[in-house]
Design a protein around this motif. Sequence first.
Motif, PDB file in Angstrom:
ATOM      1  N   TYR A  12       0.853  -1.187   0.000  1.00  0.00           N
ATOM      2  CA  TYR A  12       0.000   0.000   0.000  1.00  0.00           C
ATOM      3  C   TYR A  12       0.886   1.233   0.000  1.00  0.00           C
ATOM      4  O   TYR A  12       1.718   1.415   0.891  1.00  0.00           O
ATOM      5  N   ASN A  13       0.684   2.056  -1.029  1.00  0.00           N
ATOM      6  CA  ASN A  13       1.502   3.245  -1.197  1.00  0.00           C
ATOM      7  C   ASN A  13       0.679   4.463  -0.772  1.00  0.00           C
ATOM      8  O   ASN A  13      -0.331   4.773  -1.407  1.00  0.00           O
ATOM      9  N   LEU A  15       1.181   7.419  -1.162  1.00  0.00           N
ATOM     10  CA  LEU A  15       1.176   8.449  -2.201  1.00  0.00           C
ATOM     11  C   LEU A  15       0.075   8.214  -3.232  1.00  0.00           C
ATOM     12  O   LEU A  15      -0.586   9.150  -3.675  1.00  0.00           O
ATOM     13  N   THR A  16      -0.134   6.961  -3.636  1.00  0.00           N
ATOM     14  CA  THR A  16      -1.151   6.673  -4.651  1.00  0.00           C
ATOM     15  C   THR A  16      -2.468   6.233  -4.007  1.00  0.00           C
ATOM     16  O   THR A  16      -3.466   6.050  -4.690  1.00  0.00           O
ATOM     17  N   ARG A  17      -2.428   5.988  -2.699  1.00  0.00           N
ATOM     18  CA  ARG A  17      -3.603   5.551  -1.929  1.00  0.00           C
ATOM     19  C   ARG A  17      -4.167   4.232  -2.422  1.00  0.00           C
ATOM     20  O   ARG A  17      -5.369   4.006  -2.426  1.00  0.00           O
ATOM     21  N   LYS A  18      -3.302   3.353  -2.892  1.00  0.00           N
ATOM     22  CA  LYS A  18      -3.744   2.010  -3.274  1.00  0.00           C
ATOM     23  C   LYS A  18      -2.578   1.035  -3.152  1.00  0.00           C
ATOM     24  O   LYS A  18      -1.429   1.457  -2.976  1.00  0.00           O
ATOM     25  N   ASP A  20       0.078  -1.005  -4.675  1.00  0.00           N
ATOM     26  CA  ASP A  20       0.818  -0.987  -5.940  1.00  0.00           C
ATOM     27  C   ASP A  20       1.746  -2.196  -6.015  1.00  0.00           C
ATOM     28  O   ASP A  20       2.312  -2.611  -4.996  1.00  0.00           O
ATOM     29  N   LYS A 174       0.421  16.641  -0.970  1.00  0.00           N
ATOM     30  CA  LYS A 174      -0.095  15.535  -1.781  1.00  0.00           C
ATOM     31  C   LYS A 174       0.006  14.179  -1.071  1.00  0.00           C
ATOM     32  O   LYS A 174      -0.804  13.294  -1.320  1.00  0.00           O
ATOM     33  N   ARG A 274       9.591   6.313  -4.201  1.00  0.00           N
ATOM     34  CA  ARG A 274       8.567   5.665  -5.043  1.00  0.00           C
ATOM     35  C   ARG A 274       7.404   5.121  -4.227  1.00  0.00           C
ATOM     36  O   ARG A 274       6.260   5.230  -4.610  1.00  0.00           O
ATOM     37  N   TYR A 275       7.715   4.464  -3.109  1.00  0.00           N
ATOM     38  CA  TYR A 275       6.649   3.852  -2.292  1.00  0.00           C
ATOM     39  C   TYR A 275       6.762   4.381  -0.866  1.00  0.00           C
ATOM     40  O   TYR A 275       7.758   4.140  -0.184  1.00  0.00           O
TER      41      TYR A 275
END
Length: 500
Positions: A12-13, A15-18, A20, A174, A274-275
């Motif tokens: 779970y990242n 940053l992307t909220r999912k 990955d 963000k 990245r993560y």
Amino acid sequence: MAETTYQPLKVYNTLTRKKDLFVPIAAPYVGMYVCGPTVYNNVHLGNVRTFLSFDILFRYLTHIGYKVRYVRNITDVGHLVGDGEEGEDKIGKMAKLQKVEPMEIVQLYTNDFHDVSAMFNLLPPSIEPTATGHLIEQIEAVQSLIDKGMAYESNGSVYFDITKYNAAGNEYGKLSGRVLEDLLNETRELDGQAEKRNPLDFALWKKASPEHIMQWNSPWSRGFPGWHLECTCMSAKYLGKQFDIHGGGMDLKFPHHECEIAQGTALTDVTPVRYWMHTNMLTVNGQKMSKSLGNSFLPAELFSGNHELLDQAYSPMTVRFFMLQSQYRSTLDFSNDALKAAHKGYKRLANGLRVSKLLTYVHEEGIEPDEAKKADIEKSIEGFYAAMNDDLNTSVAFANLFSLLKYINMLNMGQLKPAALGEALFTRLKDRFVVFYEDVLGLKEEPAEGHEVLDGMLNLYREYKTAQNYEKVDQIRSYFKQQGLVIRDTKVKIEWAYEE
Ligand code: AMP
Ligand code: ZN
């Protein structure tokens, strides 16, 4: 033993909220940075939960074949009381209270952190840099941000310029999903804002007041570096301007990690991480465990049972197991009852480990393969990997480990013949159980005595029993009991085991 093929791991990242798919920048190498402790007092169990979660990630990445450089810092300057921009340094304050050098505080609690880490079987990181050991890098980074127009000096302090940063096409907020207007409303009342162009600007370097004992020379003032800057400098130094994984507790998302992204991006024009991975909090009655709330437990209180909320002592591995029964992103509430249940579960697993190391394959003619059990064992091994690949779901991984334990116990008690599994699967069952238990989950045996002593005592037990010397038999039983062990004397075998 490493499983050489990389598994399709998803994390779970934030940053992307999912979740990955984890794809490192330069496999097989993985760069991972975790914010380490601020060493101004003893680490509590909440801190341990976060470091344990990243220990699992470190172990699992290594297990599936990656070569991980794990950097976890020691924060020994710049983290101010209240986690904000103003006030005393946490370490400086403690040094004054105890009337010692700040570095004595740092040493004392770094030692404590290392001792606690070893007790909980946390692997040491590859590099453990300290913030005070990287002052030159921090001063250089401040200068570089000023040169790029992303920071400004004001009255001897230097601040990061959020307005310029956002004007350059970036988005402060963000990671944490904070909206600038809301943040502005929250910060309006704080002191020390007069020096800033924008109340959201954060300190990169602070001019020290005379009573602030931790201070160094810089081009701007005698002062000290901002807390957020240290992690940017140490991660970039050892992992490069962009690296794979950055971790920490959820409470660090804002402002600490948000500021790290801003600094890293402004310095290098690439997003540093990245993560982003964040662990959830250990709570007590639903409230975050923390020193300042006065609800924290120290490891030593747990090992001695010396705490008003505990009715017995718990071993480090019981606590490790207790914490890992929850996935790292769910909250975990700490209570005597929950620990008690974990104590039982952990002892069952510990017996499984001891037994699986002793099991040997015996070929027997005329034993039919047990296809159903074979399929179930394969399913549980696969299930363990699937759970770990699903954002390190240790909770489900344990369910699969317990399923494997069932077959280990059946083999031990002669209810399942090794030949019914065949040598290959028998060996795989034994081997995976031990590897999952020790290498991936980082659990270990913790008997008071070594196995040789215990096995010797068990032999004596057998002799006294044959001689019908029941007084001695009872003495040996109580010797085992004192250590949390029992003698299992059944028709099939006599063995010692952990009391479940
Ligand atoms: P600190 O020493 O306060 O900087 O904290 C060290 C690490 O422990 C950070 O990653 C925090 O997010 C984490 N932490 C602090 N309290 C808790 C808690 N109650 N549960 C889980 N992690 C925590
Ligand atoms: Zn940090």
